[in-house]
Write a protein that holds these residues in place. Structure first.
Motif, mmCIF file in Angstrom:
data_model
loop_
_atom_site.group_PDB
_atom_site.id
_atom_site.type_symbol
_atom_site.label_atom_id
_atom_site.label_comp_id
_atom_site.label_asym_id
_atom_site.label_seq_id
_atom_site.Cartn_x
_atom_site.Cartn_y
_atom_site.Cartn_z
ATOM 1 N N TYR A 402 11.377 21.634 62.060
ATOM 2 C CA TYR A 402 10.820 21.487 60.715
ATOM 3 C C TYR A 402 9.609 22.411 60.502
ATOM 4 O O TYR A 402 9.241 22.735 59.379
ATOM 5 N N PHE A 403 9.004 22.817 61.626
ATOM 6 C CA PHE A 403 7.868 23.730 61.573
ATOM 7 C C PHE A 403 8.184 24.949 60.708
ATOM 8 O O PHE A 403 7.364 25.436 59.940
ATOM 9 N N LYS A 405 9.789 25.175 58.210
ATOM 10 C CA LYS A 405 9.872 24.933 56.767
ATOM 11 C C LYS A 405 8.518 24.735 56.100
ATOM 12 O O LYS A 405 8.413 24.830 54.896
ATOM 13 N N ASP A 629 16.004 19.673 59.514
ATOM 14 C CA ASP A 629 14.964 18.711 59.083
ATOM 15 C C ASP A 629 14.394 17.947 60.263
ATOM 16 O O ASP A 629 14.694 18.259 61.395
#
Lengths: 629, 240
Positions: A402-403, A405, A629
């Motif tokens: 998720y980093f 994003k 995600d």
């Protein structure tokens, strides 16, 4: 025993079946395709080659001496492979902190881990050595018992290597204070593997068909002596396979099985006393870690975001043993084998290197040998198919993906940084080899660039391709880094694509090689017409469909897979169309396209396909990361 | 400031966040509370661009995370709930990487890293790999990374988990200092006591819907009598 079964089942599911959210039907279809491809490209040629070799050897020497070579090789490779697997499954799995407080005996955890390591080695073992042993059976006309023993041998062969290495590793971790330096230990094994790769590169030069069988027999006899000393437990297995049809063979085989089971018991006895304590020491080791001073003026500096991202990727790959071995070392071993075979090949010619160099340099690649160009491309594709840097680039981020994003860096920039290393690793060996051929005078400077440019573009295209596969369905939910690279469906898919494309390139090469024969059989106009029609339809339809569906398709996975397929079709369409047009030219003016023109055509086709891929990714914007995600 | 406008997030038929509208003003510490699975993390993920909302928009300092994601992302510093990121990088390598991604110049970077690592007492561990850090130390390095580019908006998901009492106090002090300069802090927490002590306002989310927004005083009035925060929270999120 029941607990071991339950534990193994859970660990197995966690390690091997942590899903990419892929449907079972698709998995079956893909594996069927891979199966057929592997059987066609590897299993059948190996079985036939070894079979032929055995029957060639039979009149002069007893071919069973080949078993003296095969079995120790299998066990030796299993020894090396088991080390990384043991460290990874015994010590690096994060589930250990959950298992320790549970009421499991040390022996039960160990046995479950042992089974897991065994299972993880099976694929490689069966794939590489199964066909070799079958080939021997076919060549020597062995009976049913041989195949039964062979199957049981392959199933049990990892037992002794894993047991012995487990005893050594668990003891070292407990008493040698190695827990804190598991990584370093893994690197030592890596270098050992490299050395093994170098040793392996000598083999092909010694089993050339023109060597004297008597010399070969004496070589094998030497090997037999070494085997008896180094791996004495293999003697019963070798004898059993040799005499598979007699009762003595059965007795040998029972002895082999008894030894294997005995060694496993010994391992459980010894390691169960030290394993848990070794694992717990590892936990303590972390807290006691010495702190290292930092020169802040030197260490804190601004750099470009792209460079920093590439550096981060490289550090994570290089410092994670599982990634390093699977993504970098595999390529390095190939380099070593390649260079090793070359050097040993030279020394086999009587040690006169200058003579051999003279021989090589006397060969000049004619620009009219256009089929060579396609063979080179196919070779590159086979080589690139092994490297999974890009096709696992997202999965490797795991639960922290998720980093990607929330940082202010566009997806396309992050993708570019991620594939950068993949491209470098893909190109390293081919470019060195190409440069060597330039220096040796086999190719001239024009040919160097004719090959280099499409080669770089092909690598760029494939790496975009690979990372799109991983973005579509990343495998993020894992506790052990091994899962991200070794049990990742995307890597397999990437390999299939590379190999399929390689086969298509070989087909092109063969068509060009035998074009004169084809021209004799079929009217020139038709040879020109069919590829031009098929190619241009593929080209136009693919471009139109891409322009059309890019905005319409909502499912990200479908979007990416269709994009991948159509860009691939653009390349094929381009090559076919041009090939067809060239046939018309030949039909009218008797002129063939040389390497230079083919290079330009492929560069244009690859460039167009890559441009469309990049443009589509950019247009998709942040949504390209929706499945992460 | 952060403006969440009628945001909905669905997973299949399940609405994890349902028509959420909320303004977090400049100069305030906003506590985001709710039971497990209420939609807190989903909301934070939408605010930071990790998830995209099915409906609505979130505007951070004037930039929409949906329409201008890169600009919006530069406005905030984010501390996720798990600090296990890039464990094989050294502390300093991680901070330099973050500094480069957020384009922090060398001078500011040096000064910020020195100041923050000293404050949170991990300056002696910067040259070591994150894998050798304890949970609390990893949490600290992530916090430092998030604050490196001096964002006006802080979005913190359970930031105090794993911190020792001293670091926890330092972070709370830093939050107060930050909002005193007219900036915004948005943080989720399970620790009601913390929320009670440092938040100017709180929002309570349950089953994807915002059931209360206001100051603690208002919350007490809302609950009609002088109860403990815990009691009020339990009553509000009671499933019946």
């Amino acid at each position: 025993m029941n607990k071991v079964f339950v534990l193994t089942k859970v660990l197995f599911k966690n390690a091997f079946l942590a899903s990419n959210k892929i449907k079972l039907k698709n998995v079956i279809i893909t594996f069927s395709i891979v199966g057929i491809l592997l059987i066609a490209s590897y299993v059948v040629p190996v079985v036939m080659g070894i079979g032929e070799f055995v029957s060639w050897l039979a009149p002069v020497v007893d071919p069973s001496i080949l078993l003296e070579m095969f079995l120790p090789s299998i066990v030796f490779v299993l020894f090396l492979m088991s080390v990384i697997a043991i460290i990874s499954y015994y010590y690096l799995s994060t589930d250990i902190s959950l298992l320790l407080p549970m009421p499991f005996k040390s022996k039960e955890i160990l046995l479950a881990r042992f089974i897991l390591v065994t299972l993880s080695l099976y694929f490689f073992e069966f794939f590489f050595f199964g066909p070799v042993l079958i080939g021997y059976g076919v060549g020597s006309g062995a009976g049913l018992f041989y195949y039964v023993y062979m199957l049981i041998f392959l199933l049990t062969a990892p037992f002794i290597p894993i047991s012995i290495m487990s005893i050594i590793i668990t003891s070292l971790m407990r008493f040698g204070n190695l827990s804190a330096s598991k990584d370093r230990f893994t690197y030592i094994v890596m270098f050992l593997s490299l050395a093994f790769g170098l040793g392996f590169s000598m083999i092909p030069t010694t089993i050339e068909f023109d060597i004297n069988p008597a010399e070969f027999a004496s070589l094998i006899n030497e090997l037999q002596k070494v085997t008896n000393y180094v791996v004495p437990f293999l003697r019963p297995a070798i004898n059993a396979l040799k005499d598979s049809s007699s009762f003595v063979g059965l007795l040998w085989f029972i002895l082999y099985l008894a030894i294997s089971v005995g060694v496993v018991c010994l391992f459980l006895l010894v390691s169960s006393n030290v394993y848990i304590k070794g694992v717990m020491e590892g936990g303590n080791g972390k807290k006691k870690a010495k702190r290292h001073q930092l020169d802040t003026n030197k260490s804190i500096k601004k750099g470009s975001a792209f460079k920093s991202y590439v550096l981060k990727e490289w550090r994570l790959i290089f410092r994670t043993p599982v990634y390093n071995t699977n993504l970098v070392l595999v390529e390095l071993i190939l380099v070593v084998i390649f260079a090793g075979s070359f050097i040993f090949g030279l020394s086999a010619e009587g040690g006169d290197i200058s003579k051999v160099i003279a021989e090589i340099t006397s060969f000049k690649l004619s620009s009219q040998l256009n089929y060579v160009f396609f063979f080179i491309m196919a070779g590159i594709l086979f080589f690139n198919g092994i490297s999974l840097v890009s096709s696992t680039a997202i999965s490797r981020e795991g639960k922290a993906a998720y980093f990607m994003k929330y940082i202010p860096m566009s997806p396309i920039k992050q993708i570019n940084a991620k594939i950068f290393i993949g491209i470098i690793i893909h190109l390293l060996l081919p470019v060195i080899a190409l440069f060597a051929t330039l220096v040796l005078g086999v190719i001239d400077i024009f040919q160097f660039f004719y090959i280099l440019i499409p080669l770089v573009l092909l690598s760029v295209f494939l790496n975009y391709w690979g990372i799109l596969l991983d973005i579509a369905k990343p495998k993020l939910n894992w506790d052990n880094e091994t899962v991200a690279v070794k049990q990742n469906f995307n890597g397999v898919l990437f390999m299939i694509i590379c190999y399929s494309l390689a086969i298509i390139f070989i087909a092109f090469a063969l068509t060009l090689l035998f074009i004169d024969n084809i021209r004799k059989a079929i009217h020139g106009f038709i040879i020109g017409l069919i590829p031009t029609l098929v190619g241009s339809v593929l080209l136009i339809v693919s471009i139109l469909l891409i322009l059309n569906f890019v905005k319409k398709i909502k499912s990200l996975a479908k979007w990416m897979i269709l994009l991948n397929i159509f860009t691939l079709l653009i390349i094929l369409g381009g090559i076919l169309t041009f090939g067809g047009i060239m046939e018309f030219v030949h039909y009218l003016y008797q002129v063939n396209a040389g390497i230079g023109i083919w290079s330009i055509v492929i560069t244009i086709a690859l460039g167009l396909a890559t441009y469309i891929l990049v443009k589509s990714i950019s247009l998709k914007g942040d949504a390209i990361f929706d499945n992460i995600d | 400031m952060i403006s969440i406008k009628n945001v909905t997030k669905k997973f299949g038929d399940f609405k994890a966040v349902d028509g959420l509208t909320l303004d977090i003003l400049s100069g305030e510490i906003f506590g985001f509370l709710g039971p497990n699975g209420a939609g807190k993390t989903t909301t934070i993920k939408m605010m930071t661009g990790i998830l995209s909302p099915n409906e609505g928009d979130i505007v951070i300092n004037g930039y929409s995370i949906v329409k201008e994601p890169l600009e919006a992302k530069r406005q905030f510093g984010f501390v996720p709930d798990s600090p296990d990121l890039f464990l094989r990088l050294k502390g300093i390598e991680y901070l330099n990487f973050i500094g480069d991604v957020y384009e922090v110049d060398s001078e500011t970077r040096q000064q910020r890293i020195m100041e923050l690592t000293k404050k949170l007492e991990i300056d002696d561990a910067l040259n070591d790999r994150l894998i050798t850090y304890s949970h609390g130390m990893r949490q600290k390095i992530i916090i430092i990374g998030a604050l490196l580019h001096q964002p006006k908006v802080w979005i913190l998901d359970e930031p105090l988990t794993g911190l020792d009492p001293r670091s926890s106090a330092v972070l709370k002090e830093m939050m107060n200092e930050h909002v005193s300069k007219g900036n915004t802090v948005f943080f989720s927490t399970h620790v009601l006591d913390t929320a009670e002590k440092i938040c100017d306002r709180v929002g309570i989310i349950n089953k994807g819907k915002l059931i209360f927004v206001g100051s603690l005083q208002e919350m007490r009035e809302h609950a009609s009598e002088n109860k403990s925060l815990e009691r009020m929270f339990l009553e509000m999120t009671d499933d019946e």
